[in-house]
Motif scaffolding. Structure first.
Motif, PDB file in Angstrom:
ATOM      1  N   ALA A  62       0.842  -1.204   0.000  1.00  0.00           N
ATOM      2  CA  ALA A  62       0.000   0.000   0.000  1.00  0.00           C
ATOM      3  C   ALA A  62       0.873   1.248   0.000  1.00  0.00           C
ATOM      4  O   ALA A  62       1.614   1.496   0.954  1.00  0.00           O
ATOM      5  CB  ALA A  62      -0.919  -0.005   1.211  1.00  0.00           C
ATOM      6  N   VAL A  63       0.808   2.032  -1.089  1.00  0.00           N
ATOM      7  CA  VAL A  63       1.599   3.258  -1.231  1.00  0.00           C
ATOM      8  C   VAL A  63       0.718   4.337  -1.831  1.00  0.00           C
ATOM      9  O   VAL A  63      -0.322   4.031  -2.439  1.00  0.00           O
ATOM     10  CB  VAL A  63       2.835   3.048  -2.144  1.00  0.00           C
ATOM     11  N   PRO A  64       1.139   5.618  -1.723  1.00  0.00           N
ATOM     12  CA  PRO A  64       0.373   6.671  -2.409  1.00  0.00           C
ATOM     13  C   PRO A  64       0.430   6.470  -3.916  1.00  0.00           C
ATOM     14  O   PRO A  64       1.460   6.058  -4.475  1.00  0.00           O
ATOM     15  CB  PRO A  64       1.103   7.966  -2.019  1.00  0.00           C
ATOM     16  N   VAL A  65      -0.690   6.759  -4.572  1.00  0.00           N
ATOM     17  CA  VAL A  65      -0.757   6.599  -6.027  1.00  0.00           C
ATOM     18  C   VAL A  65      -1.415   7.832  -6.627  1.00  0.00           C
ATOM     19  O   VAL A  65      -2.492   8.258  -6.173  1.00  0.00           O
ATOM     20  CB  VAL A  65      -1.568   5.342  -6.418  1.00  0.00           C
ATOM     21  N   VAL A  66      -0.760   8.411  -7.636  1.00  0.00           N
ATOM     22  CA  VAL A  66      -1.373   9.472  -8.439  1.00  0.00           C
ATOM     23  C   VAL A  66      -1.837   8.824  -9.741  1.00  0.00           C
ATOM     24  O   VAL A  66      -1.050   8.142 -10.407  1.00  0.00           O
ATOM     25  CB  VAL A  66      -0.370  10.605  -8.709  1.00  0.00           C
ATOM     26  N   ILE A  67      -3.108   9.019 -10.072  1.00  0.00           N
ATOM     27  CA  ILE A  67      -3.659   8.434 -11.295  1.00  0.00           C
ATOM     28  C   ILE A  67      -4.000   9.571 -12.235  1.00  0.00           C
ATOM     29  O   ILE A  67      -4.779  10.475 -11.874  1.00  0.00           O
ATOM     30  CB  ILE A  67      -4.921   7.602 -11.005  1.00  0.00           C
ATOM     31  N   ASP A  68      -3.429   9.550 -13.428  1.00  0.00           N
ATOM     32  CA  ASP A  68      -3.636  10.664 -14.346  1.00  0.00           C
ATOM     33  C   ASP A  68      -5.074  10.697 -14.856  1.00  0.00           C
ATOM     34  O   ASP A  68      -5.845   9.741 -14.690  1.00  0.00           O
ATOM     35  CB  ASP A  68      -2.650  10.580 -15.513  1.00  0.00           C
ATOM     36  N   GLY A  69      -5.427  11.785 -15.489  1.00  0.00           N
ATOM     37  CA  GLY A  69      -6.796  11.993 -15.931  1.00  0.00           C
ATOM     38  C   GLY A  69      -7.178  11.155 -17.136  1.00  0.00           C
ATOM     39  O   GLY A  69      -6.392  10.351 -17.634  1.00  0.00           O
ATOM     40  N   GLY A  70      -8.398  11.347 -17.598  1.00  0.00           N
ATOM     41  CA  GLY A  70      -8.861  10.610 -18.773  1.00  0.00           C
ATOM     42  C   GLY A  70      -9.202   9.180 -18.413  1.00  0.00           C
ATOM     43  O   GLY A  70     -10.067   8.933 -17.570  1.00  0.00           O
ATOM     44  N   PHE A  71      -8.502   8.212 -19.002  1.00  0.00           N
ATOM     45  CA  PHE A  71      -8.841   6.811 -18.813  1.00  0.00           C
ATOM     46  C   PHE A  71      -8.589   6.345 -17.384  1.00  0.00           C
ATOM     47  O   PHE A  71      -9.033   5.271 -16.991  1.00  0.00           O
ATOM     48  CB  PHE A  71      -8.100   5.922 -19.819  1.00  0.00           C
ATOM     49  N   GLY A  72      -7.884   7.181 -16.583  1.00  0.00           N
ATOM     50  CA  GLY A  72      -7.751   6.869 -15.162  1.00  0.00           C
ATOM     51  C   GLY A  72      -9.101   6.700 -14.485  1.00  0.00           C
ATOM     52  O   GLY A  72      -9.217   6.031 -13.460  1.00  0.00           O
ATOM     53  N   GLY A  73     -10.134   7.296 -15.064  1.00  0.00           N
ATOM     54  CA  GLY A  73     -11.481   7.173 -14.518  1.00  0.00           C
ATOM     55  C   GLY A  73     -12.073   5.775 -14.620  1.00  0.00           C
ATOM     56  O   GLY A  73     -13.195   5.534 -14.156  1.00  0.00           O
ATOM     57  N   VAL A  74     -11.331   4.854 -15.191  1.00  0.00           N
ATOM     58  CA  VAL A  74     -11.851   3.485 -15.326  1.00  0.00           C
ATOM     59  C   VAL A  74     -12.079   2.845 -13.957  1.00  0.00           C
ATOM     60  O   VAL A  74     -12.978   2.005 -13.807  1.00  0.00           O
ATOM     61  CB  VAL A  74     -10.912   2.633 -16.223  1.00  0.00           C
ATOM     62  N   ILE A  75     -11.306   3.253 -12.968  1.00  0.00           N
ATOM     63  CA  ILE A  75     -11.500   2.667 -11.631  1.00  0.00           C
ATOM     64  C   ILE A  75     -12.838   3.126 -11.053  1.00  0.00           C
ATOM     65  O   ILE A  75     -13.596   2.331 -10.486  1.00  0.00           O
ATOM     66  CB  ILE A  75     -10.324   3.016 -10.701  1.00  0.00           C
ATOM     67  N   LEU A  76     -13.151   4.408 -11.194  1.00  0.00           N
ATOM     68  CA  LEU A  76     -14.456   4.917 -10.753  1.00  0.00           C
ATOM     69  C   LEU A  76     -15.581   4.150 -11.444  1.00  0.00           C
ATOM     70  O   LEU A  76     -16.539   3.696 -10.818  1.00  0.00           O
ATOM     71  CB  LEU A  76     -14.574   6.415 -11.071  1.00  0.00           C
ATOM     72  N   HIS A  77     -15.425   3.982 -12.763  1.00  0.00           N
ATOM     73  CA  HIS A  77     -16.450   3.308 -13.558  1.00  0.00           C
ATOM     74  C   HIS A  77     -16.660   1.874 -13.093  1.00  0.00           C
ATOM     75  O   HIS A  77     -17.767   1.455 -12.771  1.00  0.00           O
ATOM     76  CB  HIS A  77     -16.030   3.347 -15.035  1.00  0.00           C
ATOM     77  N   GLU A  78     -15.541   1.134 -13.065  1.00  0.00           N
ATOM     78  CA  GLU A  78     -15.650  -0.304 -12.820  1.00  0.00           C
ATOM     79  C   GLU A  78     -15.906  -0.624 -11.352  1.00  0.00           C
ATOM     80  O   GLU A  78     -16.768  -1.439 -11.036  1.00  0.00           O
ATOM     81  CB  GLU A  78     -14.356  -1.003 -13.265  1.00  0.00           C
ATOM     82  N   ALA A  79     -15.144   0.020 -10.464  1.00  0.00           N
ATOM     83  CA  ALA A  79     -15.145  -0.408  -9.063  1.00  0.00           C
ATOM     84  C   ALA A  79     -16.166   0.324  -8.215  1.00  0.00           C
ATOM     85  O   ALA A  79     -16.375  -0.050  -7.072  1.00  0.00           O
ATOM     86  CB  ALA A  79     -13.752  -0.242  -8.486  1.00  0.00           C
ATOM     87  N   CYS A  80     -16.783   1.377  -8.759  1.00  0.00           N
ATOM     88  CA  CYS A  80     -17.760   2.126  -7.959  1.00  0.00           C
ATOM     89  C   CYS A  80     -19.113   2.246  -8.653  1.00  0.00           C
ATOM     90  O   CYS A  80     -20.141   1.841  -8.095  1.00  0.00           O
ATOM     91  CB  CYS A  80     -17.252   3.536  -7.652  1.00  0.00           C
ATOM     92  N   VAL A  81     -19.123   2.811  -9.868  1.00  0.00           N
ATOM     93  CA  VAL A  81     -20.431   3.203 -10.406  1.00  0.00           C
ATOM     94  C   VAL A  81     -21.233   2.015 -10.923  1.00  0.00           C
ATOM     95  O   VAL A  81     -22.464   2.058 -10.944  1.00  0.00           O
ATOM     96  CB  VAL A  81     -20.288   4.320 -11.460  1.00  0.00           C
TER      97      VAL A  81
END
Lengths: 199, 463
Positions: free
Chosen positions: B228-247
């Motif tokens: 477990a470490v800090p992670v910066v996720i860039d914009g655009g397709f980085g939103g795939v986590i929101l899509h898949e794992a949340c919405v």
């Protein structure tokens, strides 16, 4: 148009526009699906669809175009010819002429003869079995019995004309289990007469 | 597309056995695909999808029958087949069409009027640029895909909607190889517009960017299994986590039957207070946009999470019968072969206030995920595992080196609680989303974000 009239129109159009050969592959599927939830029908589907894939041979290359609307043969031929002109690799699947085929008698499965109510009853018994398997089973996400019949016909301007039919039955169940706040799911499926293997 | 009299007869016939709602969806859709490998066109295909589906509801029970073709006989048979499942007697009548919605979008350059030569010329520019980037580029795949869907939907409540939905997309994938190792770079932009959108594309830059990503990763060491470490996720397709794992867990498809970790949490804090998540189908020209959904409800902007508080689910008509929740214009289906259900359109984290460079400068040691790849998620639990296509190891707030083979592993509901930075510029990237009602085009998006910790997987040791 019905299939034979459409096929005839396609072949005439393709040859008139300079194609060396043309072939029509037509497939029609009829299917049934029931999903049950908490002892009742949740979703019930009964369907029929068909489509024709046209293959033309133009300057030695093959071009393909598919349609579910058996109208406007000139449009489908035009698209297939444009595709043939665009493809730059050799297609190593030459068109066949008239062929002889051995007769294959497929084993008749009891599952193919089930009526709609019997399939619904089977899905309900599958759900009951899933819930009874363990006290931690909360419900099923889906619990379905599907069946189908597929007919395929292929014919071309070189004399090929063949047909076959396939049938399918499948059951799928995905239970959800819960222990404390932890929830898990998994799934299993069976084909053919395996659909009777409810436990 | 279908005569009004026929539509009325179909809806009427579908209610003959006790259904309380009937609906007819029809489409005439043309699709084409050109595939090129190393500058040679290997495949050129065309498909015309033409058919209709009849749906009948009785409470929340759904019966669906579809047929290819749209002749009156086939449609009436579908209606009668659907009605036959209910075995009751007529209890509801259809209403006259009092609501008529017609989409007014028309592409400037319809795909049907564009020949293959124009499509091929476009992707060849990207393919040539990718191949020319480096001698280590051993293969370039390029594709052009377009769809033009004409649809109509009518129901027994008196709604009639029809629309035209063209979409086009180009795909470039570059493979770099050295000493038996291979890495890929990938770019795949697209919009819900006609061929005119591609007049503005810099195809050479697209190809170069894909190739550069592949070559960079080829020379990168393996990402450490960092925990477990800090992670910066860039914009655009980085939103795939929101899509898949949340919405996906906010769609009524999951929520209505209790198969979501977000059930019963409206009004509760579910995310960091700086998080606002939106699903908006109204954004003009975007890949996931629709004017009406596949039940005829106008698309709308749905604020799902606002300042960390869960405000809304995505709900279709059938599931409003199981949930006390208004319609959200989210009912979608891949084609007439599917009954519709609640799905996403353009889904993204809204813009925040934070500086992109500051996020990295103050993160300590961790991972910068510049480009996300594919992955898998269990929608029941939100547990996910995603590949990072282009990643950089960050040491003491400075980018140290690129790393390959990084994966992000976690649970969606946990990740959105740990977001502590959201950048000011949001952008989106297109994809195809698969669920119960088939594969539909959706955008994922976000600004650059920072998560205080996510488990980072990899095969490498310390850097």
């Amino acid at each position: 148009m019905e299939f034979n009239a459409f096929k005839k129109a396609l072949f005439e159009e393709a040859l008139a526009r300079g194609c060396e050969a043309a072939e029509a592959y037509y497939q029609r599927t009829e299917s049934f699906s029931v999903n049950v939830l908490e002892g009742d029908i949740d979703q019930y589907e009964v369907n029929a669809k068909g489509g024709l894939n046209l293959r033309v041979k133009l300057n030695g290359r093959n071009g393909y175009a598919f349609t579910q609307k058996l109208e406007e043969p000139e449009k489908l031929v035009a698209r297939a010819m444009d595709n043939a002109r665009s493809i730059e690799v050799e297609d190593d699947h030459p068109m066949q002429g008239k062929c002889e085929y051995p007769v294959v008698i497929e084993e008749e499965k009891k599952a193919y003869a089930l009526g709609e109510q019997q399939k619904i009853d089977l899905a309900l018994s599958l759900e009951r079995a899933a819930k009874a398997a363990d006290p931690r089973v909360l419900r099923t996400v889906f619990c379905t019995v599907d069946s189908g019949r597929q007919e395929a016909r292929i014919s071309n301007t070189l004399g090929l004309d063949a047909a076959e039919e396939k049938r399918i039955a499948v059951s799928v169940v995905m239970p959800v289990t819960k222990e404390g706040e932890d929830m898990r799911n998994a799934y299993a499926f069976r084909f053919g007469d395996g659909v009777f293997d409810v436990d | 597309m279908i005569d009004k009299r026929v539509v009325e007869n179909v809806l009427e016939a579908a209610l003959a056995t006790g259904g309380d709602y009937s609906e007819l969806f029809a489409e005439d859709t043309e699709k084409s695909l050109i595939s090129m490998t190393d500058g040679k066109v290997e495949d050129a295909s065309y498909r015309r999808v033409n058919g209709a589906g009849v749906r009948v509801l009785l409470g929340a029970r759904c019966v669906y029958a579809y047929t290819s073709g749209q002749d009156e006989k086939a449609l009436m048979e579908a209606a009668q087949a659907a009605a036959a499942a209910l075995k009751g007697t007529r209890d509801h009548e259809t209403r006259a069409f009092g609501v008529r919605r017609v989409g007014e979008y028309s592409p400037k350059e319809p795909y049907a009027q564009v020949d293959n030569a124009a499509r091929i010329a476009l992707i060849r520019r990207a393919s040539d640029a990718a191949k020319a980037y480096s001698g280590e580029i051993t293969q370039v795949l390029a594709r052009f895909l377009d769809v033009d869907q004409r649809m109509m939907v009518a129901n027994s409540l008196g709604v009639w909607a029809e629309d035209r939905r063209p979409r086009g997309r180009v795909v470039v994938q570059a493979v770099a190889m050295k000493d038996g190792e291979a890495q890929t770079g990938y770019k795949a932009p697209g919009r819900g517009e006609g061929f005119e959108q591609f007049r503005n594309y810099d195809m050479e830059a697209l190809g170069t960017t894909a190739a550069k990503q592949a070559v960079t990763m080829l020379h990168a060491p393996q990402c450490p299994a960092a925990g477990a470490v800090p992670v910066v996720i860039d914009g655009g397709f980085g939103g795939v986590i929101l899509h898949e794992a949340c919405v996906h867990s906010l769609e009524a498809t999951s929520v209505a039957k209790g198969n979501s970790e977000f059930c019963g949490k409206l009004g509760q804090t579910v995310a960091s207070p700086i998080v606002t998540a939106v699903d908006d189908g109204t954004m003009p020209g975007e890949w996931g946009s629709i004017r009406f959904d596949d039940e005829g409800t106008p698309a709308q902007r749905n604020v799902l999470i606002e300042n960390g508080v869960l405000k809304s689910y995505l709900v279709d008509y059938r599931n409003t019968r199981l949930m006390e929740h208004p319609l959200t214009g989210s009912s979608r289906r891949e084609s007439y072969e599917f009954a519709p259900t609640s799905r996403m359109t353009n889904t993204f984290f809204a813009e925040g206030m934070d500086d992109d460079e500051e996020m990295i400068r103050t993160m300590g040691t961790g991972l910068y995920a510049a480009s996300m790849g594919g992955g898998s998620v269990n929608p029941l639990t939100g547990e996910f595992n995603f590949a990072v296509d282009e990643a950089y190891w960050v040491k003491d707030g400075k980018i140290f080196c690129p790393v390959r083979g990084a994966t992000l592993i976690g649970k969606g509901a946990d990740v959105i609680k740990k977001i502590d930075r959201i950048g000011r510029h949001m952008w989106m990237a297109p994809g195809m989303c698969g669920s119960l009602s088939g594969s539909v085009p959706t955008n994922v998006g976000q600004p650059r974000i920072r998560v205080t910790d996510i488990v980072v997987g990899g095969k490498g040791g310390a850097l």
